[in-house]
Scaffold this motif. Structure first.
Motif, short mmCIF file in Angstrom:
data_model
loop_
_atom_site.label_atom_id
_atom_site.label_comp_id
_atom_site.label_asym_id
_atom_site.label_seq_id
_atom_site.Cartn_x
_atom_site.Cartn_y
_atom_site.Cartn_z
N ARG A 8 -29.45 47.90 17.60
CA ARG A 8 -28.95 46.59 17.20
C ARG A 8 -28.10 45.94 18.30
NH1 ARG A 8 -25.41 46.11 13.16
NH2 ARG A 8 -24.51 48.19 13.46
N GLN A 12 -24.34 42.37 23.46
CA GLN A 12 -25.16 41.56 22.58
C GLN A 12 -25.28 42.29 21.26
OE1 GLN A 12 -26.63 38.44 23.03
NE2 GLN A 12 -27.14 38.64 20.86
N ASN A 29 -26.82 42.18 17.50
CA ASN A 29 -27.82 41.60 16.60
C ASN A 29 -27.80 42.31 15.26
OD1 ASN A 29 -28.70 39.94 18.77
ND2 ASN A 29 -30.07 41.56 19.48
N SER A 30 -28.40 41.68 14.28
CA SER A 30 -28.50 42.27 12.92
C SER A 30 -27.14 42.76 12.46
CB SER A 30 -29.52 43.42 12.92
OG SER A 30 -30.78 42.96 13.34
N SER A 38 -26.14 37.11 14.90
CA SER A 38 -25.92 37.68 16.23
C SER A 38 -24.68 37.08 16.87
CB SER A 38 -27.13 37.39 17.13
OG SER A 38 -28.30 38.00 16.63
#
Length: 127
Positions: free
Chosen positions: A66, A81, A83-84, A16
């Motif tokens: 994501r 943000q 993520n993944s 992340s």
């Protein structure tokens, strides 16, 4: 409007990262904010947009679920943000300001709709 994006870096796949974009020069909650990215050898592509109040968001299909865009109008900052993360997310990420009044996700993907751009921050995702 001056925009300064930061927070990029090198991250492993599955990790992340949070990007930030600080704005100045105009009342921050008077414009929508978007994120775009440009990978080497590719055209700039839309990532996400957030409304002036933060109550509405819209994402590209490739990042939906994501990535999350948010804003803090008290701090004149918009965030992304991520993520993944995947290797295909590797790109220079740009924040942009759209001064138009209406909320129209149909036109959000068009870079020409945006009036001001930050300088970009590089995100590299290793496999």
């Amino acid at each position: 409007v001056q925009l300064q994006a930061y927070g990029g870096g090198l991250v492993q796949a599955g990790g992340s990262l949070r990007l930030s974009c600080a704005a100045s020069g105009r009342t921050f909650n008077s414009y929508k904010m978007g994120w775009f990215r440009q990978a080497p050898g590719k055209e700039r592509e839309f990532v996400a947009i957030i409304s002036r109040s933060g109550g509405h968001t819209y994402y590209a299909d490739s990042v939906k679920g994501r990535f999350a865009i948010s804003r803090d109008n008290a701090k004149n900052t918009v965030y992304l943000q991520m993520n993944s993360l995947k290797p295909e997310d590797t790109a220079v990420y740009y924040c942009a300001a759209d001064l138009s009044y209406s909320w129209n996700p149909g036109t959000a993907r068009n870079a020409h709709e945006y009036d001001y751009w930050g300088q970009g921050t590089l995100v590299t995702v290793s496999s």
